[in-house]
Design a protein around this motif. Structure first.
Motif, short mmCIF file in Angstrom:
data_model
loop_
_atom_site.label_atom_id
_atom_site.label_comp_id
_atom_site.label_asym_id
_atom_site.label_seq_id
_atom_site.Cartn_x
_atom_site.Cartn_y
_atom_site.Cartn_z
N ASN A 9 34.80 27.74 49.59
CA ASN A 9 35.94 28.26 50.34
C ASN A 9 36.08 29.73 49.98
OD1 ASN A 9 37.20 26.32 51.96
ND2 ASN A 9 38.06 25.32 50.16
N CYS A 10 36.30 30.57 50.99
CA CYS A 10 36.44 32.00 50.71
C CYS A 10 37.62 32.57 51.49
CB CYS A 10 35.16 32.73 51.04
SG CYS A 10 34.51 32.47 52.69
N ASP A 11 38.01 33.77 51.10
CA ASP A 11 39.09 34.46 51.80
C ASP A 11 38.66 34.76 53.24
OD1 ASP A 11 40.71 34.51 49.54
OD2 ASP A 11 39.91 36.44 48.87
N HIS A 65 36.17 37.19 46.30
CA HIS A 65 36.71 36.51 47.48
C HIS A 65 36.31 35.03 47.60
CE1 HIS A 65 38.46 40.23 48.83
NE2 HIS A 65 37.28 40.81 48.82
N ARG A 67 37.26 31.55 46.80
CA ARG A 67 38.53 30.94 46.38
C ARG A 67 38.32 29.65 45.60
NH1 ARG A 67 42.12 30.29 51.35
NH2 ARG A 67 43.63 29.74 49.77
N SER A 68 37.35 28.83 46.04
CA SER A 68 37.08 27.58 45.34
C SER A 68 35.70 27.07 45.73
CB SER A 68 38.14 26.52 45.68
OG SER A 68 38.07 26.18 47.05
#
Length: 79
Positions: A9-11, A65, A67-68
């Motif tokens: 997961n990214c921005d 960037h 996120r998870s």
């Protein structure tokens, strides 16, 4: 050969920069942008299971960037 799939997961809007960073990392065999709960999936292969963990923890998860992540490790002998 040990295999792991990392769901990332990214921005919003940072996908291309993260894909570019992943392209330059050792042991990464495939990367794909995806639609759905995760933005990117990466396939990683290495002879050493500990090296896979190191790449995920100290390289992929440290990319700006990101996120998870969710890591799926392959089971030896179940290809």
């Amino acid at each position: 050969m040990e295999t792991a799939y990392v769901l990332i997961n990214c921005d919003l809007g940072s996908e291309e920069a993260i894909l570019d960073s992943l392209r330059h990392m050792e042991s990464i065999k495939e990367i794909h942008g995806t639609f759905g709960a995760y933005d990117i999936i990466a396939k990683i292969e290495n002879l050493d299971r500990d090296k896979l963990r190191e790449i995920i923890t100290w390289n992929i998860r440290k990319i700006k960037h990101v996120r998870s992540t969710l890591t799926l490790m392959g089971i030896e002998g179940r290809n």
